[in-house]
Motif scaffolding. Sequence first.
Motif, PDB file in Angstrom:
ATOM      1  N   GLU A   1       0.834  -1.205   0.000  1.00  0.00           N
ATOM      2  CA  GLU A   1       0.000   0.000   0.000  1.00  0.00           C
ATOM      3  C   GLU A   1       0.866   1.252   0.000  1.00  0.00           C
ATOM      4  N   ASP A   2       0.389   2.284  -0.675  1.00  0.00           N
ATOM      5  CA  ASP A   2       1.047   3.586  -0.630  1.00  0.00           C
ATOM      6  C   ASP A   2       0.421   4.353   0.532  1.00  0.00           C
ATOM      7  N   MET A   3       1.102   4.358   1.670  1.00  0.00           N
ATOM      8  CA  MET A   3       0.502   4.806   2.923  1.00  0.00           C
ATOM      9  C   MET A   3       0.202   6.305   2.986  1.00  0.00           C
ATOM     10  N   ASN A   4       0.821   7.111   2.135  1.00  0.00           N
ATOM     11  CA  ASN A   4       0.584   8.553   2.168  1.00  0.00           C
ATOM     12  C   ASN A   4      -0.478   9.002   1.166  1.00  0.00           C
ATOM     13  N   LYS A   5      -1.219   8.059   0.621  1.00  0.00           N
ATOM     14  CA  LYS A   5      -2.325   8.371  -0.282  1.00  0.00           C
ATOM     15  C   LYS A   5      -3.649   8.132   0.438  1.00  0.00           C
ATOM     16  N   TYR A   6      -4.657   8.951   0.137  1.00  0.00           N
ATOM     17  CA  TYR A   6      -5.943   8.848   0.831  1.00  0.00           C
ATOM     18  C   TYR A   6      -6.598   7.497   0.563  1.00  0.00           C
ATOM     19  N   LEU A   7      -6.560   7.058  -0.683  1.00  0.00           N
ATOM     20  CA  LEU A   7      -7.066   5.736  -1.033  1.00  0.00           C
ATOM     21  C   LEU A   7      -5.879   4.779  -1.099  1.00  0.00           C
TER      22      LEU A   7
ATOM     23  N   ASN B   1      -5.067  13.524   3.546  1.00  0.00           N
ATOM     24  CA  ASN B   1      -6.392  14.099   3.346  1.00  0.00           C
ATOM     25  C   ASN B   1      -6.892  13.770   1.945  1.00  0.00           C
ATOM     26  N   LYS B   2      -8.160  14.043   1.700  1.00  0.00           N
ATOM     27  CA  LYS B   2      -8.745  13.742   0.387  1.00  0.00           C
ATOM     28  C   LYS B   2      -8.062  14.506  -0.737  1.00  0.00           C
ATOM     29  N   ASP B   3      -7.583  15.730  -0.451  1.00  0.00           N
ATOM     30  CA  ASP B   3      -6.958  16.546  -1.495  1.00  0.00           C
ATOM     31  C   ASP B   3      -5.492  16.193  -1.728  1.00  0.00           C
ATOM     32  N   GLY B   4      -5.008  15.156  -1.060  1.00  0.00           N
ATOM     33  CA  GLY B   4      -3.629  14.727  -1.246  1.00  0.00           C
ATOM     34  C   GLY B   4      -2.638  15.346  -0.272  1.00  0.00           C
ATOM     35  N   SER B   5      -3.072  16.331   0.498  1.00  0.00           N
ATOM     36  CA  SER B   5      -2.185  16.935   1.487  1.00  0.00           C
ATOM     37  C   SER B   5      -2.041  16.005   2.691  1.00  0.00           C
ATOM     38  N   LEU B   6      -1.074  16.324   3.533  1.00  0.00           N
ATOM     39  CA  LEU B   6      -0.775  15.459   4.678  1.00  0.00           C
ATOM     40  C   LEU B   6      -0.893  16.230   5.986  1.00  0.00           C
ATOM     41  N   GLU B   7      -1.319  15.517   7.004  1.00  0.00           N
ATOM     42  CA  GLU B   7      -1.338  16.042   8.361  1.00  0.00           C
ATOM     43  C   GLU B   7      -0.331  15.268   9.199  1.00  0.00           C
TER      44      GLU B   7
ATOM     45  N   GLU C   1      10.264  13.454   8.990  1.00  0.00           N
ATOM     46  CA  GLU C   1       9.115  13.514   8.080  1.00  0.00           C
ATOM     47  C   GLU C   1       7.978  14.311   8.722  1.00  0.00           C
ATOM     48  N   HIS C   2       7.705  14.033   9.998  1.00  0.00           N
ATOM     49  CA  HIS C   2       6.654  14.766  10.713  1.00  0.00           C
ATOM     50  C   HIS C   2       7.046  16.237  10.890  1.00  0.00           C
ATOM     51  N   LEU C   3       8.322  16.472  11.169  1.00  0.00           N
ATOM     52  CA  LEU C   3       8.809  17.838  11.319  1.00  0.00           C
ATOM     53  C   LEU C   3       8.672  18.602  10.011  1.00  0.00           C
ATOM     54  N   ALA C   4       8.970  17.943   8.896  1.00  0.00           N
ATOM     55  CA  ALA C   4       8.847  18.585   7.584  1.00  0.00           C
ATOM     56  C   ALA C   4       7.398  18.962   7.300  1.00  0.00           C
ATOM     57  N   ILE C   5       6.470  18.084   7.652  1.00  0.00           N
ATOM     58  CA  ILE C   5       5.043  18.396   7.471  1.00  0.00           C
ATOM     59  C   ILE C   5       4.674  19.634   8.283  1.00  0.00           C
ATOM     60  N   ALA C   6       5.120  19.672   9.541  1.00  0.00           N
ATOM     61  CA  ALA C   6       4.803  20.805  10.414  1.00  0.00           C
ATOM     62  C   ALA C   6       5.387  22.106   9.866  1.00  0.00           C
TER      63      ALA C   6
ATOM     64  N   LYS D   1      -1.070  26.580   3.839  1.00  0.00           N
ATOM     65  CA  LYS D   1      -1.064  25.785   5.072  1.00  0.00           C
ATOM     66  C   LYS D   1      -1.240  24.297   4.793  1.00  0.00           C
ATOM     67  N   LYS D   2      -0.788  23.877   3.627  1.00  0.00           N
ATOM     68  CA  LYS D   2      -0.901  22.471   3.251  1.00  0.00           C
ATOM     69  C   LYS D   2       0.476  21.902   2.924  1.00  0.00           C
ATOM     70  N   ALA D   3       0.675  20.662   3.313  1.00  0.00           N
ATOM     71  CA  ALA D   3       1.941  19.969   3.025  1.00  0.00           C
ATOM     72  C   ALA D   3       1.647  18.751   2.170  1.00  0.00           C
ATOM     73  N   TYR D   4       2.411  18.596   1.092  1.00  0.00           N
ATOM     74  CA  TYR D   4       2.210  17.463   0.183  1.00  0.00           C
ATOM     75  C   TYR D   4       3.430  16.540   0.227  1.00  0.00           C
ATOM     76  N   GLU D   5       3.184  15.306  -0.152  1.00  0.00           N
ATOM     77  CA  GLU D   5       4.211  14.275  -0.005  1.00  0.00           C
ATOM     78  C   GLU D   5       5.524  14.630  -0.687  1.00  0.00           C
ATOM     79  N   LYS D   6       5.446  15.058  -1.941  1.00  0.00           N
ATOM     80  CA  LYS D   6       6.698  15.341  -2.651  1.00  0.00           C
ATOM     81  C   LYS D   6       7.430  16.530  -2.042  1.00  0.00           C
ATOM     82  N   GLU D   7       6.690  17.462  -1.426  1.00  0.00           N
ATOM     83  CA  GLU D   7       7.329  18.600  -0.775  1.00  0.00           C
ATOM     84  C   GLU D   7       8.083  18.160   0.474  1.00  0.00           C
ATOM     85  N   VAL D   8       7.518  17.209   1.199  1.00  0.00           N
ATOM     86  CA  VAL D   8       8.194  16.659   2.380  1.00  0.00           C
ATOM     87  C   VAL D   8       9.521  16.034   1.968  1.00  0.00           C
ATOM     88  N   THR D   9       9.480  15.264   0.878  1.00  0.00           N
ATOM     89  CA  THR D   9      10.694  14.625   0.366  1.00  0.00           C
ATOM     90  C   THR D   9      11.723  15.664  -0.033  1.00  0.00           C
TER      91      THR D   9
END
Length: 329
Positions: free
Chosen positions: A35-41, A272-278, A288-293, A302-310
């Motif tokens: 599973e791709d754990m950072n995707k909503y589905l 989240n549904k829009d692809g952003s991460l909490e 990873e959590h620090l990067a999201i924050a 005020k949104k963080a996305y997976e590729k931005e965290v990377t």
Amino acid sequence: MDPLLITIMLVSFLTTLIIIPFWIRKTKQIGLLWEDMNKYLKKKNIAGSGGVAVIVGTLIGIFVYMALGTFYFKFEDHLTEIFAIIASLFLVTGVGFIDDLFGWRKGGLSKRSRLVLILFASIPLVVINAGVSNMLGINLGILYPLLLIPIGFLGAVTTYNFLAGFNGLETGQGIILLSSLAIVTFLTGNAWLSLIALCMVAALIAFYTFNKYPAKIFPGDVLTYAVGAMIAMIAILGNIEKIAIFFFIPYILEFILKSRGKLKKYSFGKPNKDGSLEQPYSKIYGLEHLAIAILKKIKPSKKAYEKEVTWLIHAFQIIIIGIGFIIFF
């Protein structure tokens, strides 16, 4: 060295690039899908243990380097060390692959088994008495190969596996770190180690084209263990332990943060549904959590996305490496 460098990197790159589509098809046939754990589905449809392709590409590149060096360029230096690298790489790859097959959701290998097997994979370096036992002006003698080499190897392999879980993160980090160590070994007169490191860099670049966001294949422990082992071996054989440890600062910080959660908190974000991460937890248990924050705080949306965290973690790693070059050179 230029024709040799271009040849072996091209061989490693193309070998990996050719193997990956085959591996993706095969994993779908046998059900080795994650599973791709950072995707909503979270659909279980991403090929797992893709690091196998990187290891094969790296090893073939190294074998070509050895063949060309022996039969064409007429130099046979460091063959013992290269065989030790190959042996350790085979062993640690096997450990990673077994861990993948057992499944991370089910805990994989037990912690004790994992540590013992990784220590076993360091034996080829121990038996050739790799590196130099003189550290900080102190000759450690037999303690260096029997104690420090296994500990350093174990530390690099296990901690490299902590900073993971986002598309392209482990692969990109490997490219950045090994490329930097290749430059260091070249500057310190160990060009042969630079060539070995760049074999894996070329294979990782090929893999990155499939692993970057949105990922079509995941690396698995088989890759993270192997990259961590390669970093340790380059540092030990090149006698560049101090700068390698400095480059590893993000992983040291990751270990500290993970320790807050007793190494039981996952690195993934909460999608989240829009692809952003909490942030998945109320506290921060990884970079990873620090990067999201940080992203949620500094971005207007005020949104963080997976590729931005990377990208943010990669940027931090590059800054650390830049500081390292200033300090040590």
